[in-house]
Design a protein around this motif. Structure first.
Motif, PDB file in Angstrom:
ATOM      1  N   TRP A   5       0.828  -1.196   0.000  1.00 26.01           N
ATOM      2  CA  TRP A   5       0.000   0.000   0.000  1.00 26.01           C
ATOM      3  C   TRP A   5       0.861   1.243   0.000  1.00 26.01           C
ATOM      4  CZ3 TRP A   5       0.711  -3.122   4.168  1.00 26.01           C
ATOM      5  CH2 TRP A   5       1.234  -2.550   5.314  1.00 26.01           C
ATOM      6  N   LEU A   6       0.263   2.306  -0.496  1.00 23.22           N
ATOM      7  CA  LEU A   6       0.866   3.633  -0.501  1.00 23.22           C
ATOM      8  C   LEU A   6      -0.151   4.620   0.054  1.00 23.22           C
ATOM      9  CD1 LEU A   6       2.503   3.875  -4.035  1.00 23.22           C
ATOM     10  CD2 LEU A   6       3.697   4.119  -1.877  1.00 23.22           C
ATOM     11  N   GLU A   7       0.326   5.579   0.801  1.00 26.10           N
ATOM     12  CA  GLU A   7      -0.492   6.697   1.262  1.00 26.10           C
ATOM     13  C   GLU A   7       0.185   7.974   0.780  1.00 26.10           C
ATOM     14  OE1 GLU A   7      -2.396   5.793   5.464  1.00 26.10           O
ATOM     15  OE2 GLU A   7      -0.221   5.457   5.448  1.00 26.10           O
ATOM     16  N   PHE A   8      -0.510   8.720  -0.050  1.00 24.11           N
ATOM     17  CA  PHE A   8       0.015   9.970  -0.591  1.00 24.11           C
ATOM     18  C   PHE A   8      -0.576  11.152   0.158  1.00 24.11           C
ATOM     19  CE2 PHE A   8      -0.245   7.184  -4.434  1.00 24.11           C
ATOM     20  CZ  PHE A   8       1.109   7.053  -4.641  1.00 24.11           C
ATOM     21  N   ASP A   9       0.268  12.121   0.477  1.00 28.75           N
ATOM     22  CA  ASP A   9      -0.169  13.415   0.992  1.00 28.75           C
ATOM     23  C   ASP A   9       0.108  14.413  -0.117  1.00 28.75           C
ATOM     24  OD1 ASP A   9      -0.952  15.585   2.499  1.00 28.75           O
ATOM     25  OD2 ASP A   9       0.828  15.585   3.777  1.00 28.75           O
ATOM     26  N   LEU A  10      -0.949  15.012  -0.648  1.00 31.57           N
ATOM     27  CA  LEU A  10      -0.828  15.865  -1.823  1.00 31.57           C
ATOM     28  C   LEU A  10      -1.223  17.302  -1.510  1.00 31.57           C
ATOM     29  CD1 LEU A  10      -2.630  13.446  -4.286  1.00 31.57           C
ATOM     30  CD2 LEU A  10      -0.168  13.743  -4.028  1.00 31.57           C
ATOM     31  N   LEU A  11      -0.506  18.229  -2.111  1.00 32.39           N
ATOM     32  CA  LEU A  11      -0.861  19.642  -2.085  1.00 32.39           C
ATOM     33  C   LEU A  11      -1.337  19.981  -3.487  1.00 32.39           C
ATOM     34  CD1 LEU A  11      -0.937  22.397  -0.625  1.00 32.39           C
ATOM     35  CD2 LEU A  11       1.412  22.753  -1.422  1.00 32.39           C
ATOM     36  N   LEU A  12      -2.587  20.417  -3.583  1.00 30.73           N
ATOM     37  CA  LEU A  12      -3.168  20.713  -4.889  1.00 30.73           C
ATOM     38  C   LEU A  12      -2.833  22.140  -5.289  1.00 30.73           C
ATOM     39  CD1 LEU A  12      -6.598  19.016  -4.249  1.00 30.73           C
ATOM     40  CD2 LEU A  12      -4.547  18.027  -5.254  1.00 30.73           C
ATOM     41  N   GLY A  13      -2.717  22.354  -6.579  1.00 27.97           N
ATOM     42  CA  GLY A  13      -2.324  23.660  -7.105  1.00 27.97           C
ATOM     43  C   GLY A  13      -3.404  24.707  -6.940  1.00 27.97           C
ATOM     44  N   LEU A  86       3.718  15.724  -1.329  1.00 26.36           N
ATOM     45  CA  LEU A  86       4.410  16.126  -0.107  1.00 26.36           C
ATOM     46  C   LEU A  86       5.081  14.936   0.564  1.00 26.36           C
ATOM     47  CD1 LEU A  86       1.769  18.592   1.352  1.00 26.36           C
ATOM     48  CD2 LEU A  86       3.835  19.135   0.049  1.00 26.36           C
ATOM     49  N   SER A  87       4.390  13.803   0.577  1.00 27.73           N
ATOM     50  CA  SER A  87       4.981  12.598   1.154  1.00 27.73           C
ATOM     51  C   SER A  87       4.255  11.366   0.635  1.00 27.73           C
ATOM     52  CB  SER A  87       4.921  12.626   2.687  1.00 27.73           C
ATOM     53  OG  SER A  87       3.580  12.510   3.133  1.00 27.73           O
ATOM     54  N   ALA A  88       4.974  10.256   0.689  1.00 26.14           N
ATOM     55  CA  ALA A  88       4.397   8.967   0.318  1.00 26.14           C
ATOM     56  C   ALA A  88       4.868   7.950   1.349  1.00 26.14           C
ATOM     57  CB  ALA A  88       4.829   8.561  -1.082  1.00 26.14           C
ATOM     58  N   ARG A  89       3.911   7.353   2.036  1.00 22.87           N
ATOM     59  CA  ARG A  89       4.230   6.292   2.999  1.00 22.87           C
ATOM     60  C   ARG A  89       3.898   4.966   2.355  1.00 22.87           C
ATOM     61  NH1 ARG A  89       1.141   7.323   8.268  1.00 22.87           N
ATOM     62  NH2 ARG A  89       1.641   5.124   8.322  1.00 22.87           N
ATOM     63  N   ARG A  90       4.749   3.995   2.585  1.00 20.87           N
ATOM     64  CA  ARG A  90       4.631   2.711   1.906  1.00 20.87           C
ATOM     65  C   ARG A  90       4.633   1.578   2.915  1.00 20.87           C
ATOM     66  NH1 ARG A  90       7.801   0.845  -3.320  1.00 20.87           N
ATOM     67  NH2 ARG A  90       7.321   2.973  -3.804  1.00 20.87           N
ATOM     68  N   GLY A  91       3.889   0.549   2.600  1.00 19.52           N
ATOM     69  CA  GLY A  91       3.897  -0.661   3.416  1.00 19.52           C
ATOM     70  C   GLY A  91       3.888  -1.877   2.510  1.00 19.52           C
ATOM     71  N   LEU A  92       4.519  -2.943   2.980  1.00 19.94           N
ATOM     72  CA  LEU A  92       4.579  -4.197   2.225  1.00 19.94           C
ATOM     73  C   LEU A  92       4.585  -5.332   3.228  1.00 19.94           C
ATOM     74  CD1 LEU A  92       5.005  -5.494  -0.604  1.00 19.94           C
ATOM     75  CD2 LEU A  92       7.453  -5.341  -0.177  1.00 19.94           C
ATOM     76  N   ARG A  93       3.637  -6.231   3.067  1.00 16.42           N
ATOM     77  CA  ARG A  93       3.529  -7.370   4.003  1.00 16.42           C
ATOM     78  C   ARG A  93       3.209  -8.643   3.241  1.00 16.42           C
ATOM     79  NH1 ARG A  93       2.090  -6.421   9.811  1.00 16.42           N
ATOM     80  NH2 ARG A  93       1.825  -8.642   9.599  1.00 16.42           N
ATOM     81  N   ARG A  94       3.623  -9.714   3.828  1.00 14.23           N
ATOM     82  CA  ARG A  94       3.231 -11.031   3.331  1.00 14.23           C
ATOM     83  C   ARG A  94       2.030 -11.473   4.159  1.00 14.23           C
ATOM     84  NH1 ARG A  94       6.941 -15.412   0.955  1.00 14.23           N
ATOM     85  NH2 ARG A  94       5.455 -17.111   0.825  1.00 14.23           N
ATOM     86  N   SER A  95       1.096 -12.176   3.571  1.00 16.69           N
ATOM     87  CA  SER A  95      -0.142 -12.522   4.265  1.00 16.69           C
ATOM     88  C   SER A  95       0.084 -13.405   5.480  1.00 16.69           C
ATOM     89  CB  SER A  95      -1.116 -13.194   3.300  1.00 16.69           C
ATOM     90  OG  SER A  95      -0.553 -14.406   2.810  1.00 16.69           O
ATOM     91  N   ASP A  96       1.159 -14.163   5.507  1.00 17.88           N
ATOM     92  CA  ASP A  96       1.398 -15.024   6.659  1.00 17.88           C
ATOM     93  C   ASP A  96       2.351 -14.398   7.687  1.00 17.88           C
ATOM     94  OD1 ASP A  96       3.715 -15.225   5.199  1.00 17.88           O
ATOM     95  OD2 ASP A  96       3.650 -17.391   4.964  1.00 17.88           O
ATOM     96  N   ASP A  97       2.661 -13.084   7.530  1.00 14.24           N
ATOM     97  CA  ASP A  97       3.445 -12.369   8.541  1.00 14.24           C
ATOM     98  C   ASP A  97       2.596 -12.226   9.801  1.00 14.24           C
ATOM     99  OD1 ASP A  97       5.529 -12.057   6.817  1.00 14.24           O
ATOM    100  OD2 ASP A  97       5.150  -9.942   6.391  1.00 14.24           O
ATOM    101  N   ASP A  98       3.251 -12.293  10.933  1.00 10.28           N
ATOM    102  CA  ASP A  98       2.519 -12.129  12.184  1.00 10.28           C
ATOM    103  C   ASP A  98       2.442 -10.698  12.598  1.00 10.28           C
ATOM    104  OD1 ASP A  98       1.925 -14.783  12.478  1.00 10.28           O
ATOM    105  OD2 ASP A  98       3.775 -15.214  13.541  1.00 10.28           O
TER     106      ASP A  98
END
Length: 98
Positions: A5-13, A86-98
């Protein structure tokens, strides 16, 4: 299964209303969905007309594919001249991660 997943924080023009904000954010969401077959939604700063939070999620059996899609989506958003990433937060997980 890999989930990214990605979460974008955007500043619009040059946006002066929530209606104009929708006119800027909707095409971005549609393009991300169309080009990358991902789930996308406006997820934050919904009451502010010059800011937008957009979330994106992708699921695949291949980790490399998830990373490639996230990278490409981030580049696409960063290249849009009508908004500033402004920023992009990222996450990556495997389904069997605890």
């Amino acid at each position: 299964m890999w989930i990214g997943w990605l979460e974008f924080d955007l500043l619009l023009g040059d946006v002066r209303s929530l209606k104009q904000k929708r006119s800027a954010v909707r095409p971005l969401i549609a393009e991300l969905q169309r080009r990358f077959a991902v789930s996308v939604a406006e997820t934050g700063a919904q009451q502010l007309y010059r800011r937008a939070g957009v979330g994106l999620a992708v699921v695949s059996s291949d980790r490399r594919h998830v990373v490639d899609v996230l990278d490409a989506a981030e580049r696409l958003v960063a290249a849009r001249p009508e908004m500033e990433l402004l920023s992009a937060r990222r996450g990556l997980r495997r389904s069997d991660d605890d």
